[in-house]
Design a protein around this motif. Structure first.
Motif, PDB file in Angstrom:
ATOM      1  N   VAL A  47     -67.677 -24.254 -31.231  1.00 54.77           N
ATOM      2  CA  VAL A  47     -69.008 -24.659 -31.660  1.00 54.77           C
ATOM      3  C   VAL A  47     -68.825 -25.616 -32.820  1.00 54.77           C
ATOM      4  O   VAL A  47     -68.275 -25.254 -33.856  1.00 54.77           O
ATOM      5  CB  VAL A  47     -69.822 -23.440 -32.103  1.00 54.77           C
ATOM      6  N   ILE A  48     -69.287 -26.836 -32.621  1.00 52.46           N
ATOM      7  CA  ILE A  48     -69.123 -27.843 -33.663  1.00 52.46           C
ATOM      8  C   ILE A  48     -70.311 -27.820 -34.615  1.00 52.46           C
ATOM      9  O   ILE A  48     -70.169 -28.024 -35.809  1.00 52.46           O
ATOM     10  CB  ILE A  48     -68.955 -29.229 -33.017  1.00 52.46           C
ATOM     11  N   GLU A  49     -71.502 -27.593 -34.064  1.00 48.06           N
ATOM     12  CA  GLU A  49     -72.673 -27.454 -34.924  1.00 48.06           C
ATOM     13  C   GLU A  49     -73.612 -26.455 -34.284  1.00 48.06           C
ATOM     14  O   GLU A  49     -73.823 -26.483 -33.069  1.00 48.06           O
ATOM     15  CB  GLU A  49     -73.379 -28.803 -35.094  1.00 48.06           C
ATOM     16  N   ASP A  50     -74.128 -25.538 -35.066  1.00 44.46           N
ATOM     17  CA  ASP A  50     -75.026 -24.516 -34.555  1.00 44.46           C
ATOM     18  C   ASP A  50     -76.430 -24.799 -35.055  1.00 44.46           C
ATOM     19  O   ASP A  50     -76.710 -24.643 -36.233  1.00 44.46           O
ATOM     20  CB  ASP A  50     -74.550 -23.145 -35.042  1.00 44.46           C
ATOM     21  N   ASP A  51     -77.314 -25.216 -34.137  1.00 44.10           N
ATOM     22  CA  ASP A  51     -78.697 -25.414 -34.539  1.00 44.10           C
ATOM     23  C   ASP A  51     -79.607 -24.636 -33.620  1.00 44.10           C
ATOM     24  O   ASP A  51     -80.610 -25.136 -33.140  1.00 44.10           O
ATOM     25  CB  ASP A  51     -79.051 -26.909 -34.528  1.00 44.10           C
ATOM     26  N   GLY A  52     -79.260 -23.394 -33.287  1.00 43.96           N
ATOM     27  CA  GLY A  52     -80.143 -22.580 -32.474  1.00 43.96           C
ATOM     28  C   GLY A  52     -79.780 -22.651 -31.003  1.00 43.96           C
ATOM     29  O   GLY A  52     -79.209 -23.619 -30.520  1.00 43.96           O
ATOM     30  N   GLY A  53     -80.120 -21.593 -30.272  1.00 44.58           N
ATOM     31  CA  GLY A  53     -79.846 -21.564 -28.836  1.00 44.58           C
ATOM     32  C   GLY A  53     -78.368 -21.625 -28.537  1.00 44.58           C
ATOM     33  O   GLY A  53     -77.944 -22.243 -27.568  1.00 44.58           O
ATOM     34  N   LEU A  54     -77.549 -20.938 -29.368  1.00 39.85           N
ATOM     35  CA  LEU A  54     -76.108 -21.127 -29.253  1.00 39.85           C
ATOM     36  C   LEU A  54     -75.537 -20.488 -27.995  1.00 39.85           C
ATOM     37  O   LEU A  54     -74.767 -21.111 -27.263  1.00 39.85           O
ATOM     38  CB  LEU A  54     -75.434 -20.536 -30.492  1.00 39.85           C
ATOM     39  N   LEU A  55     -75.906 -19.238 -27.739  1.00 41.43           N
ATOM     40  CA  LEU A  55     -75.346 -18.562 -26.565  1.00 41.43           C
ATOM     41  C   LEU A  55     -75.741 -19.298 -25.290  1.00 41.43           C
ATOM     42  O   LEU A  55     -74.943 -19.446 -24.366  1.00 41.43           O
ATOM     43  CB  LEU A  55     -75.813 -17.104 -26.527  1.00 41.43           C
ATOM     44  N   ALA A  56     -76.979 -19.795 -25.235  1.00 37.68           N
ATOM     45  CA  ALA A  56     -77.420 -20.525 -24.049  1.00 37.68           C
ATOM     46  C   ALA A  56     -76.599 -21.801 -23.860  1.00 37.68           C
ATOM     47  O   ALA A  56     -76.171 -22.126 -22.754  1.00 37.68           O
ATOM     48  CB  ALA A  56     -78.901 -20.863 -24.168  1.00 37.68           C
ATOM     49  N   ALA A  57     -76.357 -22.522 -24.965  1.00 40.18           N
ATOM     50  CA  ALA A  57     -75.561 -23.747 -24.854  1.00 40.18           C
ATOM     51  C   ALA A  57     -74.145 -23.417 -24.418  1.00 40.18           C
ATOM     52  O   ALA A  57     -73.538 -24.138 -23.625  1.00 40.18           O
ATOM     53  CB  ALA A  57     -75.546 -24.478 -26.198  1.00 40.18           C
ATOM     54  N   CYS A  58     -73.603 -22.279 -24.924  1.00 41.03           N
ATOM     55  CA  CYS A  58     -72.241 -21.903 -24.543  1.00 41.03           C
ATOM     56  C   CYS A  58     -72.149 -21.614 -23.060  1.00 41.03           C
ATOM     57  O   CYS A  58     -71.178 -21.993 -22.400  1.00 41.03           O
ATOM     58  CB  CYS A  58     -71.805 -20.656 -25.325  1.00 41.03           C
ATOM     59  N   ILE A  59     -73.156 -20.933 -22.513  1.00 43.73           N
ATOM     60  CA  ILE A  59     -73.099 -20.620 -21.083  1.00 43.73           C
ATOM     61  C   ILE A  59     -73.117 -21.893 -20.266  1.00 43.73           C
ATOM     62  O   ILE A  59     -72.346 -22.051 -19.312  1.00 43.73           O
ATOM     63  CB  ILE A  59     -74.310 -19.771 -20.649  1.00 43.73           C
ATOM     64  N   THR A  60     -74.015 -22.803 -20.613  1.00 42.85           N
ATOM     65  CA  THR A  60     -74.109 -24.039 -19.837  1.00 42.85           C
ATOM     66  C   THR A  60     -72.806 -24.826 -19.930  1.00 42.85           C
ATOM     67  O   THR A  60     -72.297 -25.333 -18.922  1.00 42.85           O
ATOM     68  CB  THR A  60     -75.279 -24.900 -20.337  1.00 42.85           C
ATOM     69  N   ALA A  61     -72.239 -24.907 -21.143  1.00 43.44           N
ATOM     70  CA  ALA A  61     -70.994 -25.663 -21.299  1.00 43.44           C
ATOM     71  C   ALA A  61     -69.863 -25.015 -20.511  1.00 43.44           C
ATOM     72  O   ALA A  61     -69.072 -25.698 -19.856  1.00 43.44           O
ATOM     73  CB  ALA A  61     -70.625 -25.744 -22.786  1.00 43.44           C
ATOM     74  N   ALA A  62     -69.788 -23.662 -20.558  1.00 41.45           N
ATOM     75  CA  ALA A  62     -68.719 -22.978 -19.830  1.00 41.45           C
ATOM     76  C   ALA A  62     -68.881 -23.182 -18.327  1.00 41.45           C
ATOM     77  O   ALA A  62     -67.904 -23.412 -17.607  1.00 41.45           O
ATOM     78  CB  ALA A  62     -68.733 -21.482 -20.168  1.00 41.45           C
ATOM     79  N   GLY A  63     -70.131 -23.112 -17.830  1.00 40.33           N
ATOM     80  CA  GLY A  63     -70.365 -23.319 -16.399  1.00 40.33           C
ATOM     81  C   GLY A  63     -69.890 -24.693 -15.950  1.00 40.33           C
ATOM     82  O   GLY A  63     -69.224 -24.843 -14.919  1.00 40.33           O
ATOM     83  N   LEU A  64     -70.226 -25.713 -16.747  1.00 36.68           N
ATOM     84  CA  LEU A  64     -69.805 -27.077 -16.417  1.00 36.68           C
ATOM     85  C   LEU A  64     -68.295 -27.217 -16.418  1.00 36.68           C
ATOM     86  O   LEU A  64     -67.702 -27.822 -15.531  1.00 36.68           O
ATOM     87  CB  LEU A  64     -70.350 -28.044 -17.468  1.00 36.68           C
ATOM     88  N   ALA A  65     -67.659 -26.648 -17.451  1.00 36.87           N
ATOM     89  CA  ALA A  65     -66.212 -26.813 -17.584  1.00 36.87           C
ATOM     90  C   ALA A  65     -65.478 -26.119 -16.444  1.00 36.87           C
ATOM     91  O   ALA A  65     -64.477 -26.630 -15.938  1.00 36.87           O
ATOM     92  CB  ALA A  65     -65.734 -26.259 -18.930  1.00 36.87           C
ATOM     93  N   ILE A  66     -65.980 -24.951 -16.021  1.00 38.36           N
ATOM     94  CA  ILE A  66     -65.319 -24.242 -14.925  1.00 38.36           C
ATOM     95  C   ILE A  66     -65.442 -25.033 -13.628  1.00 38.36           C
ATOM     96  O   ILE A  66     -64.499 -25.095 -12.834  1.00 38.36           O
ATOM     97  CB  ILE A  66     -65.906 -22.823 -14.791  1.00 38.36           C
ATOM     98  N   CYS A  67     -66.583 -25.660 -13.414  1.00 40.40           N
ATOM     99  CA  CYS A  67     -66.711 -26.500 -12.216  1.00 40.40           C
ATOM    100  C   CYS A  67     -65.781 -27.697 -12.309  1.00 40.40           C
ATOM    101  O   CYS A  67     -65.181 -28.108 -11.317  1.00 40.40           O
ATOM    102  CB  CYS A  67     -68.138 -27.001 -12.065  1.00 40.40           C
ATOM    103  N   HIS A  68     -65.650 -28.255 -13.493  1.00 39.00           N
ATOM    104  CA  HIS A  68     -64.767 -29.412 -13.662  1.00 39.00           C
ATOM    105  C   HIS A  68     -63.318 -29.034 -13.427  1.00 39.00           C
ATOM    106  O   HIS A  68     -62.508 -29.849 -13.020  1.00 39.00           O
ATOM    107  CB  HIS A  68     -64.950 -29.976 -15.071  1.00 39.00           C
ATOM    108  N   ALA A  69     -62.990 -27.738 -13.699  1.00 43.35           N
ATOM    109  CA  ALA A  69     -61.611 -27.282 -13.542  1.00 43.35           C
ATOM    110  C   ALA A  69     -61.260 -26.982 -12.105  1.00 43.35           C
ATOM    111  O   ALA A  69     -60.170 -26.474 -11.845  1.00 43.35           O
ATOM    112  CB  ALA A  69     -61.394 -26.018 -14.389  1.00 43.35           C
TER     113      ALA A  69
END
Lengths: 279, 195
Positions: free
Chosen positions: A147-169
């Motif tokens: 997490v580079i900057e936390d401005d709210g909605g952190l867990l939601a952003a993490c899920i979306t980022a993880a989903g994208l990265a797993i598809c990219h992998a």
């Protein structure tokens, strides 16, 4: 002396950030014209930016910005399980959320605190439902989120980022997983709250019966007509409000899904072009 | 599904088609409720085989595969002892693994004749590249491999002085300075007509 971090240069032991001593002005959630302090209406989500392929050493990676919240994810695997783990016919998922010390207005310690460990565990549970685990026996998949900057909605952003990265992998998944976060304050539902709004809601002293709380949802939009893979709720919310909130969350996820899908399709078309150029 | 330049591109979770008699789900897909869905982001291709048509989702770079029983893997020999050879599996079929995994070739799985009199040091040496077949998932650390068979065994090796070795017979390889013993694989050229 015992708990001091000897690898870093810290301020004097008794120092605290000056921002804690400033008078906090309580910004009204909704101004008279019906807009929040950053110009959005109560149900408007924030602006999004996504990209994949940002970490070259990782098998898959993604970078996501939701408003000012910035999250970077790297996925490694499937690889050999660590020594000392049990033999398992399905894959193990190891998830680690790390917040950079500069990500919040008050400096965070480099060691993961309770909040980060809790988020890591929740995210691991969510990702285990999304990945086709039976395809990778005796292996583990590592997901690292920074997490580079936390401005709210952190867990939601993490899920979306993880989903994208797993598809990219190129790891088999049942669906793209998208996260959305919501907040209730004074009976009004706010979509995609910022850190300030979450803090004000969190600090509010609640009498029994008064409503207020937060909700983070992780949704797979297409698998089996839409499945929830993560649901974390805090505070006091009535069942009707929770159902209404879930519907709003699903709508937000649909919007984010369109951008996720476009990002992945652009990446696939780029790869296909690169392959046909080189062959 | 979007198409650009005539490719059909999809993301995970998108429904591809219905499962019917001769349409099968291949790599990169999963079936749910009589439909085939994509599980990878990539290009959808339909490959005709003897059983019917196989729907696959692939991206130009190789898919994520793990060794499974029956697959042929390419390995590098790490160490040899009288009972077994420890190897590092680097490719599964034609897919290179992003992170290599370990495997072992036990003494009785090196060849299919006279399996009790095998001398491991005359079959493999460290740093040889071998082709092996996966027998089973083995235990936690190592896959169990076998090199019994004419097309399995040592493919590339170097002699003790570092010169590349070429196959001379089923059990020997030659370089310009010496002859060394190995369990040699008969590597078929790609367009060989069957004998």
């Amino acid at each position: 002396m015992g708990s001091r971090d000897s690898r870093r240069i810290l301020g004097p032991e008794k120092s605290i950030p000056y921002s804690l001593l400033q008078t906090q002005e309580m910004k009204h959630f909704l101004a008279e014209d019906g807009l929040r302090w950053d110009g959005r209406s109560a149900v408007d989500p924030r602006k999004l930016f996504m990209s994949v392929g940002v970490i070259s050493q990782a098998k898959g990676s993604s970078y996501l910005e939701v408003g000012n919240t910035k999250v970077c994810c790297g996925v490694y695997g499937p690889m050999d399980v660590q020594r000392g783990s049990d033999f398992n016919m399905s894959c193990k998922v190891l998830c680690e959320v790390k917040m950079a010390p500069f990500s919040c207005s008050v400096r965070k310690s480099p060691q993961p605190d309770k909040q980060q460990r809790e988020m890591s565990r929740q995210l691991k549970d969510a990702l285990e439902t999304v990945i086709v685990l039976d395809k990778f026996p005796k292996s583990q998949i590592d997901v690292y989120l920074t997490v580079i900057e936390d401005d709210g909605g952190l867990l939601a952003a993490c899920i979306t980022a993880a989903g994208l990265a797993i598809c990219h992998a190129n790891i088999d998944v049942y669906d793209l997983v998208i996260g959305a976060s919501l907040l209730w304050h004074d009976g009004i539902l706010y979509a995609d709250p910022t850190h300030h709004e979450e803090e004000c809601e969190g600090h509010k002293i609640r009498n029994s019966g008064s409503e207020g709380g937060q909700l983070t949802v992780g949704i797979m939009p297409k698998y089996a007509n839409g499945q929830v893979s993560l649901l974390v709720q805090g505070g006091q919310i009535s069942a009707d409000n929770l159902c209404e909130g879930l519907e709003v969350a699903v709508e937000i996820c649909q919007r984010i899904y369109t951008l996720s899908r476009k990002t992945l399709i652009d990446y696939v078309e780029q790869s296909l072009e690169a392959n046909s150029d080189s062959s | 599904m979007k198409s650009g330049n005539g490719h059909i591109v999809c993301v995970p979770g998108q429904r591809i088609c219905e499962v019917s008699g001769n349409i099968l789900a291949g790599e990169g897909t999963y079936t749910f409720n009589k439909y085939i869905y994509a599980s990878l982001a990539g290009q959808v291709t339909v490959v005709p085989t003897e059983d019917g048509q196989v729907v696959k989702v692939t991206l130009g770079r190789q898919g994520t595969v793990m060794p499974e029983a029956g697959s042929v893997v390419t390995c590098r020999v790490l160490s040899v002892n009288p009972n077994q050879a420890t190897v590092l599996i680097i490719c599964v079929g034609s897919n290179k693994l992003h992170s290599p995994v370990s495997g072992t070739v036990k003494k009785q799985n090196v060849r299919d004749y006279q399996i009790d009199t095998v001398e491991m040091y005359n079959c493999f040496r460290p740093d040889d590249i071998i082709l092996a077949a996966v027998l089973s998932l083995g235990d936690l650390r190592n896959y169990e491999l076998s090199t019994a068979g004419t097309e399995l065994g040592v493919v590339t090796a170097y002699c003790e002085e570092g010169h590349p070795l070429v196959p001379a017979s089923w059990t020997t390889m030659k370089c310009k300075c010496r002859t060394e013993r190995r369990k040699v694989a008969k590597v078929m050229p790609p367009k060989s007509t069957s004998a």
